[in-house]
Design a protein around this motif. Structure first.
Motif, PDB file in Angstrom:
ATOM      1  N   UNK A 117       0.828  -1.126  -0.262  1.00  0.00           N
ATOM      2  CA  UNK A 117       0.101   0.271   0.344  1.00  0.00           C
ATOM      3  C   UNK A 117       0.867   1.476  -0.481  1.00  0.00           C
ATOM      4  N   UNK A 118       1.937   0.926   0.912  1.00  0.00           N
ATOM      5  CA  UNK A 118       3.013   2.621   1.538  1.00  0.00           C
ATOM      6  C   UNK A 118       3.745   3.206   0.051  1.00  0.00           C
ATOM      7  N   UNK A 119       4.100   1.779  -0.327  1.00  0.00           N
ATOM      8  CA  UNK A 119       4.838   1.716  -2.044  1.00  0.00           C
ATOM      9  C   UNK A 119       5.162   1.554  -3.217  1.00  0.00           C
ATOM     10  N   UNK A 120       3.770   1.164  -3.413  1.00  0.00           N
ATOM     11  CA  UNK A 120       2.890   0.963  -5.297  1.00  0.00           C
ATOM     12  C   UNK A 120       3.845   2.104  -5.287  1.00  0.00           C
ATOM     13  N   UNK A 121       3.782   1.991  -7.211  1.00  0.00           N
ATOM     14  CA  UNK A 121       4.050   3.507  -7.405  1.00  0.00           C
ATOM     15  C   UNK A 121       5.844   3.465  -7.242  1.00  0.00           C
TER      16      UNK A 121
END
Length: 158
Positions: free
Chosen positions: A37-41
């Protein structure tokens, strides 16, 4: 705010007045959902022994009530990118966090490009220490500085 209101705020995740209709959805999330959730992208721009530089645009899902990058998301980036840089010096495991601190120096807003740079300060037999800096990619202005200390699993000699 009275104590009961504080309790309701925490238990409802800041959504006062909602029931537990989202419980099954939340409980059904895949393992390690939080990290994704935090690291997507997140994009790795440079990786070398002892150093990782990543970049990402601040997505709306990581904003706080003030509409800028949430401090918890910032601390999680310090944790996760800081842990990853330990692997770059040959460590087999990144261990468990012993201490993590973050100094928040500026805000990053939705769609703003940020850079996250993690550096190994020391990785020994039992302890690893890294520094992580978040900057505005356009100006280089520091958003946050973090330091992360990890206990590295020591293999048994038995």
């Amino acid at each position: 705010m009275d104590l009961e209101s504080v309790k309701r705020y925490l238990e409802k995740g800041g959504r006062e007045g909602e029931d537990d209709k989202n419980r099954s959805t939340i409980e059904g999330m895949p393992l390690r959902f939080f990290e994704r959730f935090i690291m997507q992208g997140l994009h790795v721009d440079l990786i070398e022994p002892g150093r990782i530089v990543c970049s990402m645009k601040v997505p709306p899902r990581l904003l706080n009530a003030g509409n800028f990058l949430h401090g918890g998301a910032t601390a999680t980036l310090v944790d996760l990118v800081g842990s990853a840089v330990i692997y770059t010096v040959g460590a087999q495991f990144t261990g468990v966090s012993v201490e993590i601190n973050v100094s928040y120096l500026d805000a990053a807003y939705v769609d703003e490009e940020i850079e996250i740079e993690a550096k190994v300060l020391r990785v020994g037999k039992a302890v690893g220490v890294v520094s992580v800096e978040l900057r505005k990619k356009k100006t280089g202005k520091i958003i946050a500085q973090g330091r992360h200390t990890k206990y590295l699993a020591v293999s048994s000699k038995l």
